[in-house]
Design a protein around this motif. Structure first.
Motif, PDB file in Angstrom:
ATOM      1  N   UNK A  11       0.838  -1.205   0.000  1.00  0.00           N
ATOM      2  CA  UNK A  11       0.000   0.000   0.000  1.00  0.00           C
ATOM      3  C   UNK A  11       0.865   1.244   0.000  1.00  0.00           C
ATOM      4  N   UNK A  12       0.294   2.291  -0.562  1.00  0.00           N
ATOM      5  CA  UNK A  12       0.954   3.595  -0.602  1.00  0.00           C
ATOM      6  C   UNK A  12      -0.134   4.662  -0.601  1.00  0.00           C
ATOM      7  N   UNK A  13       0.125   5.783   0.068  1.00  0.00           N
ATOM      8  CA  UNK A  13      -0.892   6.838   0.137  1.00  0.00           C
ATOM      9  C   UNK A  13      -1.253   7.375  -1.249  1.00  0.00           C
ATOM     10  N   UNK A  14      -2.554   7.434  -1.528  1.00  0.00           N
ATOM     11  CA  UNK A  14      -3.032   8.080  -2.745  1.00  0.00           C
ATOM     12  C   UNK A  14      -2.914   7.272  -4.021  1.00  0.00           C
ATOM     13  N   UNK A  15      -2.488   6.011  -3.953  1.00  0.00           N
ATOM     14  CA  UNK A  15      -2.365   5.212  -5.167  1.00  0.00           C
ATOM     15  C   UNK A  15      -2.507   3.733  -4.845  1.00  0.00           C
ATOM     16  N   UNK A  16      -2.748   2.942  -5.869  1.00  0.00           N
ATOM     17  CA  UNK A  16      -2.781   1.488  -5.724  1.00  0.00           C
ATOM     18  C   UNK A  16      -1.506   0.934  -6.320  1.00  0.00           C
ATOM     19  N   UNK A  17      -0.782   0.147  -5.551  1.00  0.00           N
ATOM     20  CA  UNK A  17       0.491  -0.402  -6.014  1.00  0.00           C
ATOM     21  C   UNK A  17       0.270  -1.404  -7.144  1.00  0.00           C
ATOM     22  N   UNK A  62       6.766   3.194 -10.817  1.00  0.00           N
ATOM     23  CA  UNK A  62       7.156   4.580 -11.037  1.00  0.00           C
ATOM     24  C   UNK A  62       6.711   5.500  -9.902  1.00  0.00           C
ATOM     25  N   UNK A  63       5.707   5.061  -9.104  1.00  0.00           N
ATOM     26  CA  UNK A  63       5.208   5.908  -8.015  1.00  0.00           C
ATOM     27  C   UNK A  63       5.327   5.294  -6.628  1.00  0.00           C
TER      28      UNK A  63
END
Length: 76
Positions: A11-17, A62-63
């Protein structure tokens, strides 16, 4: 030999891995698979009995930066 089920969530804030997770037992790669909605489940069969340590490594995107985690289980 025994069966091991490993559930991995990235998990990462604001996006789906997205991307790939690799599972290793020691230095041996035992599974590799893509994330779906940030998750992947591996079912390993014929694993050696006894205490085993597995490392899940996320290759990054990339994110979302790459990362890894480790767990130990007793295979019966």
């Amino acid at each position: 030999a025994g069966r091991v089920v490993l559930k991995v969530s990235v998990s990462a804030p604001g996006t789906t891995a997205t991307g790939t997770v690799t599972i290793k037992r020691g230095s041996t790669t035992v599974a590799r698979g893509p994330l779906t909605k940030g998750k992947v489940t591996f079912t390993l069969t014929a694993e050696p009995r006894g205490r085993r340590t597995y490392t899940a490594t996320y290759g990054g995107s990339s994110v979302v930066p790459k990362d890894s985690g480790r767990t130990s289980v007793t295979v019966r």
